[in-house]
Structures are given as structure tokens and as C-alpha cells.
Design a protein around this motif. Structure first.
Motif, PDB file in Angstrom:
ATOM      1  N   PRO A 179     119.292-103.131 -65.025  1.00 51.04           N
ATOM      2  CA  PRO A 179     120.749-103.171 -65.221  1.00 51.04           C
ATOM      3  C   PRO A 179     121.128-102.537 -66.555  1.00 51.04           C
ATOM      4  O   PRO A 179     120.317-102.439 -67.463  1.00 51.04           O
ATOM      5  N   ARG A 180     122.358-102.132 -66.659  1.00 51.47           N
ATOM      6  CA  ARG A 180     122.873-101.617 -67.916  1.00 51.47           C
ATOM      7  C   ARG A 180     124.105-102.443 -68.305  1.00 51.47           C
ATOM      8  O   ARG A 180     124.865-102.883 -67.443  1.00 51.47           O
ATOM      9  N   GLU A 181     124.293-102.622 -69.594  1.00 49.69           N
ATOM     10  CA  GLU A 181     125.453-103.363 -70.083  1.00 49.69           C
ATOM     11  C   GLU A 181     126.425-102.393 -70.730  1.00 49.69           C
ATOM     12  O   GLU A 181     126.023-101.555 -71.542  1.00 49.69           O
ATOM     13  N   ILE A 182     127.686-102.496 -70.366  1.00 55.27           N
ATOM     14  CA  ILE A 182     128.706-101.626 -70.946  1.00 55.27           C
ATOM     15  C   ILE A 182     129.851-102.491 -71.464  1.00 55.27           C
ATOM     16  O   ILE A 182     130.135-103.557 -70.917  1.00 55.27           O
ATOM     17  N   THR A 183     130.477-102.030 -72.534  1.00 53.42           N
ATOM     18  CA  THR A 183     131.628-102.712 -73.105  1.00 53.42           C
ATOM     19  C   THR A 183     132.822-101.777 -73.079  1.00 53.42           C
ATOM     20  O   THR A 183     132.748-100.636 -73.545  1.00 53.42           O
ATOM     21  N   LEU A 184     133.917-102.257 -72.494  1.00 53.62           N
ATOM     22  CA  LEU A 184     135.118-101.449 -72.360  1.00 53.62           C
ATOM     23  C   LEU A 184     136.259-102.137 -73.089  1.00 53.62           C
ATOM     24  O   LEU A 184     136.261-103.369 -73.255  1.00 53.62           O
ATOM     25  N   THR A 185     137.222-101.354 -73.512  1.00 51.33           N
ATOM     26  CA  THR A 185     138.419-101.900 -74.151  1.00 51.33           C
ATOM     27  C   THR A 185     139.585-101.837 -73.174  1.00 51.33           C
ATOM     28  O   THR A 185     139.911-100.764 -72.653  1.00 51.33           O
ATOM     29  N   ARG A 186     140.169-102.980 -72.921  1.00 48.94           N
ATOM     30  CA  ARG A 186     141.283-103.037 -71.966  1.00 48.94           C
ATOM     31  C   ARG A 186     142.479-102.253 -72.482  1.00 48.94           C
ATOM     32  O   ARG A 186     142.730-102.174 -73.692  1.00 48.94           O
ATOM     33  N   GLU A 187     143.235-101.691 -71.531  1.00 45.41           N
ATOM     34  CA  GLU A 187     144.446-100.947 -71.854  1.00 45.41           C
ATOM     35  C   GLU A 187     145.553-101.353 -70.883  1.00 45.41           C
ATOM     36  O   GLU A 187     145.282-101.972 -69.854  1.00 45.41           O
TER      37      GLU A 187
END
Length: 429
Positions: A179-187
């Protein structure tokens, strides 16, 4: 074992009054037989009441009646199919916002398959698409919460939030072992659902990323702008990674290219779920050669448009098989300010093909790829001659379009097909 509601013992009646909407017990739904609405499985009701009571008495933490009842209703709907759900007031408002084209989140459409939360498609120009999320990525956890413990609606609610806040996802992509972990910023997702450009003089590109209430109007304006310079000789309608949306918007978009014939029909148990939608004589682009691009991220309303244009022989469908979401969800407001999203019917193309779990098969299969130019043996050209005149630099937007065609093999093939269709058409005249 089934018994009419009127013959149930008093304790069971009191439990039913607590656990089920009284309206369902008092009268049958329109279109359903009296016996179907009134017959209740007494043994199962008694078992339900027993489970309810045991949870109240023995669960490790105290649970209030309201939470238990909400969970029961959520479970009752989530077990029907992946798209039916009980919506609390916040979820109900969130759903309404998404159909209007503005909401807070990362810009992703999700569904479930084999009890796994899966990406149907990222919406164009959103944190999800910029982070490289792809159709059929499995979302294993949201903010550290395993998704197998969440309903679809709970997962959607968890992924939405205030703009500027971060969201951590763990995903597993097909073909990858870890698996890969990603972090996104909500808009704030203000998704303009329609984009357009000229690929070459006379050949237009119309991209619809989802079907919102304003999509048909945006599509008409885009076609007007494309045709201002010269009449269109061909158009690519790009429905790839389009998760669907508003049914009426899909019907109106298909009507832009059709001047007669059926677009889609629905069939369900109730009379008001059996509908037909047909094209109107007044249309904007009835004769423009058309290629429709689809892929596994094209779902629901996108499949309606592709299926209608394919069955009516209005254009060539190109790409890969679509997602196969052919069910109709009706959003029903409840008296307490919450809502119900319930699957009430199935979509069928004009030729009677069911979209559900089948999808739309393209006329021409073209898989995703990138165009690579093979090396050629060195040949003498004008540019090699000493003192040759230099050509003017191509405009920047033209260079960007050429690069897009190299990067997007499906789009490049769609443009080539439109050119070929025009060559054949001219020879027939």
C-alpha cells in the motif's frame, strides 16, 4: 413465518413502532400489493428486538437508542446495494451540494466492490486528480480508520471537511504489492464540469468531467465557442473518468447531438420509476462527426450518454469498457431533516441493454497509453542545409496541444478516427 401487522402481540407492536417508521406500518406504498406491505416476518422482528435489547444491556459501552436505531437503518440500506444509504442532515446537505457543483473535500467519487472502498474516478483539477489517484485504486484507510469498518456514506463524510485541512489516505493500486500512503489538502471543490479546446482547426474537444445541473448549458456554450472560427469537422466528447451525476443533465447533453429517438428509459417496481426520455427535434450539433471516449471510470450518467449515442449510431464509442453503474438512486427527504438515498430503478439504453454490472462496450477498443515516436534512419532535410530559412515558432497553445496528443494515446486515436471519417465522407460525395 409471516403475520399481518394487526395480529402482532402488543410488545412486538411497541417495538415495531420504535424501530420502524409508522407510515410504513399504517399504509402500503403506492404500487405495492396490500399483502406485500402488511405482511411482517414475526420471528425475525422478535429476533431483531432481542438483539436490540442485548446490545443495550451487555455491550461494553453504553449506547443510546438513537444511535442504535440510526445504525440499524444504515445497515438495512447498505446491505441492499452499494448506492443506497441513510443520510443524516450533514450527509444529506453534502449530497445536495455535490450535485450543484460546489462542496468541500478532495474531489473524488468512490464506490464499493467486494466490500472494498474503491475509487471510481477523481474529478478533474482537484486534490485527488493532482495527487495521481486512479480509477480502481482501493482505499484501505481514511485518517487511519480501516474502510472495511465504514459504510460508503461514512467514508464519504470522513473524506469531506474544511478547506485547508489535510486528509491521509492509504491506498492499494492494482499490480502493486505494498500500500501507499498519501496526504491531500482539502479544497472547496467548485467543479466546472465542461472544458473545451480546438485540437486542430475544425476538430474540437469537449470534456465533461461530471453531470451537474449546469452541465448542459455549459456544453452548449462550449460548442458555440468551438464553432466560432469555422464549422466543426469533428468533435471528441471525452467522458473518461466521469462518475455520472444528474440524470436530466445527461439526457440534455445527449439531446445536443440527437434530433429524434429514445435516449434512455428506466424500469422499477413503482409506476413513477418507469420513465422514458427522448430527444427533441431542436438540437445544436446533429451532424458533427463524433467520437465518444470512455473508460472504466465512466459511470452512470456518462454511460447513459455513451449508450444512447452508440445505439442511435450517432457516434463511435472508443476506449475501454465503462464502469457498469446502471441503477437509479432517488433522494428522499425525511421529516426529521435527514434523507434517504434509495435505488429505485435500473437504466436501459435505447436498444434495451441494461447498463447495470455490464457497462458500455466501446466500438473501438483503445487502451490507455502514450504515443512514442520510433527512431528513424537519418535523412537529409531542408533544416540540414546551410543557410536555410527558419520557420516561425508554433504558438504555445498549439505546442501544448501536440504534447497532450502524444501523452494521451486514446485522444490521439480519436482525432485520427475523426479525420479518417471525413476522408471517407468526402469520397462518397
Amino acid at each position: 413465518m409471516t403475520l399481518p401487522a394487526s395480529t402482532l402481540p402488543a410488545p412486538a407492536k411497541r417495538m415495531l413502532a420504535t424501530l420502524f417508521p409508522l407510515a410504513l406500518l399504517a399504509a402500503p406504498l403506492p404500487g405495492l400489493a396490500q399483502s406485500d406491505a402488511d405482511a411482517l416476518p414475526l420471528e425475525d422482528i422478535q429476533t431483531f428486538a432481542e438483539v436490540f435489547e442485548r446490545i443495550k444491556r451487555a455491550y461494553v459501552e453504553e449506547v443510546d437508542d438513537r444511535s442504535l436505531l440510526r445504525n440499524a437503518m444504515r445497515g438495512m440500506l447498505s446491505e441492499l446495494d452499494p448506492h443506497s444509504a441513510y443520510l443524516d442532515a450533514e450527509e444529506y446537505q453534502s449530497l445536495r451540494e455535490s450535485t450543484q457543483g460546489e462542496f468541500g473535500g478532495i474531489g473524488i467519487e468512490v464506490g464499493t466492490e467486494n466490500n472494498q472502498l474503491m475509487v471510481i474516478t477523481p474529478i478533474d483539477d482537484t486534490p485527488a486528480s493532482r495527487a495521481g489517484l486512479q480509477s480502481r485504486d482501493v482505499i484501505l484507510s481514511v485518517e487511519g480508520t480501516p474502510t472495511d469498518s465504514l459504510s460508503l456514506q461514512e467514508a464519504v463524510t470522513l473524506m469531506r471537511g474544511e478547506p485547508g485541512t489535510q486528509l491521509r489516505l492509504t491506498i492499494l493500486r492494482s499490480g502493486e504489492e505494498s500500500p501507499r500512503e498519501i496526504t491531500l489538502t482539502r479544497e472547496i471543490i467548485r467543479s466546472e464540469s465542461v472544458k473545451h479546446e480546438l485540437l486542430e482547426p475544425g476538430y474540437g474537444y469537449l470534456r465533461i468531467s461530471q453531470f451537474q445541473s449546469r452541465t448542459p448549458e455549459q456544453a452548449r456554450r462550449a460548442l458555440e465557442r468551438l464553432a466560432r472560427e469555422a464549422p466543426l469537422e469533428g468533435l471528441v466528447l471525452d467522458l473518461r473518468n466521469n462518475p455520472g451525476g444528474v440524470l436530466q443533465a445527461a439526457v440534455e447533453v445527449a439531446d445536443i447531438f440527437l434530433d429524434e429517438g429514445l435516449i434512455v428509459y428506466t424500469e422499477g417496481r413503482l409506476s413513477d420509476t418507469q420513465m422514458e426520455f427522448s430527444a427533441t427535434p431542436s438540437t445544436q450539433a446533429p451532424d458533427v462527426p463524433l467520437v465518444i471516449l470512455i473508460n472504466s471510470g465512466s459511470a452512470s450518467a456518462a454511460e447513459i450518454v455513451a449508450g444512447a449515442l452508440q445505439d442511435q449510431r450517432r457516434g463511435v464509442v472508443m476506449g475501454t469498457d465503462s464502469f457498469g453503474k446502471g441503477s437509479v438512486q432517488q433522494v428522499m427527504p425525511l421529516e426529521n431533516g435527514e434523507g434517504l438515498k434509495l435505488t429505485t430503478a435500473l437504466y436501459y439504453t435505447p436498444n434495451g441493454r441494461s447498463i447495470q454490472a455490464q457497462g458500455i462496450e466501446p466500438d473501438v477498443e483503445v487502451v490507455r497509453g502514450r504515443l512514442e515516436v520510433a527512431e528513424r534512419s537519418r535523412e537529409l532535410r531542408e533544416a540540414d542545409l546551410e543557410g536555410h530559412l527558419s520557420a516561425q515558432q508554433a504558438p504555445r497553445d498549439r505546442q501544448e496541444t501536440n504534447q497532450r496528443l502524444r501523452d494521451d494515446y486514446q485522444l490521439s486515436e480519436a482525432l485520427n478516427l475523426l479525420k479518417a471519417l471525413n476522408v471517407v465522407d468526402r469520397r462518397r460525395r
